[in-house]
Scaffold this active site. Structure first.
Site, short mmCIF file in Angstrom:
data_model
loop_
_atom_site.label_atom_id
_atom_site.label_comp_id
_atom_site.label_asym_id
_atom_site.label_seq_id
_atom_site.Cartn_x
_atom_site.Cartn_y
_atom_site.Cartn_z
N CYS A 40 31.60 95.27 2.99
CA CYS A 40 30.96 94.12 2.44
C CYS A 40 29.59 93.54 3.00
O CYS A 40 29.17 93.83 4.12
CB CYS A 40 31.99 92.57 2.89
SG CYS A 40 31.63 91.14 2.24
N SER A 92 28.42 90.85 3.93
CA SER A 92 28.49 89.93 5.28
C SER A 92 28.35 90.62 6.40
O SER A 92 27.89 90.16 7.39
CB SER A 92 29.92 89.04 4.88
OG SER A 92 29.83 88.16 3.83
N HIS A 108 24.78 91.37 7.14
CA HIS A 108 24.06 90.29 8.02
C HIS A 108 24.03 90.45 9.62
O HIS A 108 23.11 90.21 10.50
CB HIS A 108 24.87 88.90 7.74
CG HIS A 108 24.21 88.49 6.39
ND1 HIS A 108 23.21 88.22 5.96
CD2 HIS A 108 25.21 88.36 5.42
CE1 HIS A 108 23.02 87.87 4.62
NE2 HIS A 108 24.16 87.69 4.33
N HIS A 117 36.15 93.15 7.67
CA HIS A 117 37.09 92.00 7.49
C HIS A 117 37.52 92.05 5.92
O HIS A 117 38.17 91.19 5.78
CB HIS A 117 36.22 90.54 7.35
CG HIS A 117 35.10 90.51 6.41
ND1 HIS A 117 33.88 91.35 6.63
CD2 HIS A 117 34.96 90.06 5.34
CE1 HIS A 117 32.96 90.93 5.70
NE2 HIS A 117 33.70 90.18 4.82
N CYS A 127 38.70 89.75 0.43
CA CYS A 127 37.45 88.91 0.69
C CYS A 127 36.60 88.95 -0.57
O CYS A 127 36.59 87.54 -1.10
CB CYS A 127 36.45 89.70 1.87
SG CYS A 127 34.90 88.91 2.08
#
Length: 363
Positions: free
Chosen positions: A38, A40, A43, A59, A162
């Site tokens: 992902c 995310s 980041h 996650h 997610c």
């Protein structure tokens, strides 16, 4: 068990052998089937968001239950599950008022570095997002999983853990887009495409997808977009204003950039609502014109699609079985754990959607 360990920003993860603790009373031990790469996590890999290290990131995952703690009644060994970072307690003020995604009970949502579940060279490793999916096994609280039916492929279930929940949930739960609405979605990665699909399922009359990669815009059309805008060629706000005659009622930002967050607000008609889904870099401020608020334009955030995941995820998977939710289009490839760094290089390049780490558990 093997896991990808994150040491510091801008450095590759390394594949290490970790030890995992035995389940406590309300914990479950899982054999990871698939884990999604992902944006995310990127980041944190790029230092745009802080986290303690060493850590195991990840996650978004599906798994099979290996063992359960003495007080666990929801699942048993052999059950197939999806994990979710929105672990909930069920009793705090947020859970009790129907917003379990905002649960703040630190007995189940442990602060970073507090979980004593994963160990490397005798020292605890940070469990990212209460999960740490980039590992062959996960040890999590029982309220971090949802059971799925035996006829749901585990790679399809992983997607819902997610990205799909975040994108479609932002449309259905956070913004509550009604039938006949006009919608714009900035960003056509896994989350943005799920928002496009969610808007189509909600019955939006017009769904405008915006991206700079033409191949992703092609996928957006398959997911339900009625119009597409290549933002590398035109100003997307001007284009939206022209094609709608004054702006959209609902917009969704799924990139995580200052400029797209601002554009998602600027393209609203009077009374419209912009929902920020993407992770704008930590410390970055969004600038908006105060006058726009006088026409009742609104901007809001969304946490994991405002999910009630044990209700929402099975509902989304039923929509997939009926052909309404388009999940197969999101899978770009299946990769091995050893390929995770290359996978994130590909993700950063913008040409892929979801790459899934296949741990060899699924039959």
């Amino acid at each position: 068990m093997r896991a990808a360990v994150f040491h510091e920003a801008h450095q590759p993860m390394t594949i290490e052998t970790l030890e995992v603790a035995k389940p406590l009373a309300h914990e479950v031990l899982l054999n990871t089937a698939y884990a999604g790469l992902c944006h995310s996590d990127l980041h944190f890999l790029e230092g745009l968001y802080p986290t303690q290290t060493p850590a195991v990131l990840g996650h978004e995952s599906s798994a099979v239950v290996e063992a359960v703690g003495s007080e666990v009644t929801y699942v048993k060994p052999g059950d197939r599950v999806i994990t979710c970072l929105s672990v909930f307690c069920g009793t705090c003020e947020y859970c009790a008022t129907g917003r379990p995604q905002l649960c703040n009970n630190t007995s189940v949502k442990l602060p970073p570095g507090k979980a004593q579940r994963l160990f490397w060279k005798g020292k605890a490793v940070v469990q990212f997002a209460q999960l740490s999916s980039f590992a062959e096994q996960l040890l999590v609280h029982e309220n971090a999983v949802v059971k799925i039916a035996d006829d749901i492929p585990l790679n399809i279930g992983c997607l819902v853990g997610c990205g799909v929940m975040t994108g479609a949930g932002a449309v259905m739960n956070t913004a509550k887009v009604p039938p006949g609405a006009t919608v714009a979605v900035f960003g056509c990665g896994g989350i943005g495409l799920s928002a496009v699909n969610g808007a189509a399922i909600a019955g939006a009359d017009r769904v405008i997808a915006i991206d700079t990669v033409s191949s992703k815009l092609d996928v957006a059309k398959l997911m339900g977009a009625t119009d597409v805008i290549n933002a590398s060629n035109v100003d997307p706000v001007e284009a939206i204003m022209e094609m709608t005659g004054g702006g959209v009622e609902y917009s969704f930002e799924a990139v995580g950039l200052k400029i797209t967050a601002e554009q998602s607000f600027q393209c609203l008609r009077a009374g419209g609502t912009a929902t920020i889904i993407g992770m704008v870099p930590f410390g970055m401020k969004i600038e908006l014109h105060g006058w726009d608020f006088l026409r009742e334009r609104k901007i809001q955030g969304s946490s994991m699609g405002s999910n009630r995941f044990r209700f929402d995820m099975p509902k989304l998977l039923n929509a997939w079985k009926k052909g309404e939710l388009k999940l197969d289009h999101l899978i770009s490839s299946h990769i091995k754990l050893e390929d995770i760094n290359e996978g994130y290089t590909n993700l950063k390049g913008g040409q892929v959607l979801r790459q899934l780490i296949d741990f060899g558990v699924a039959k």
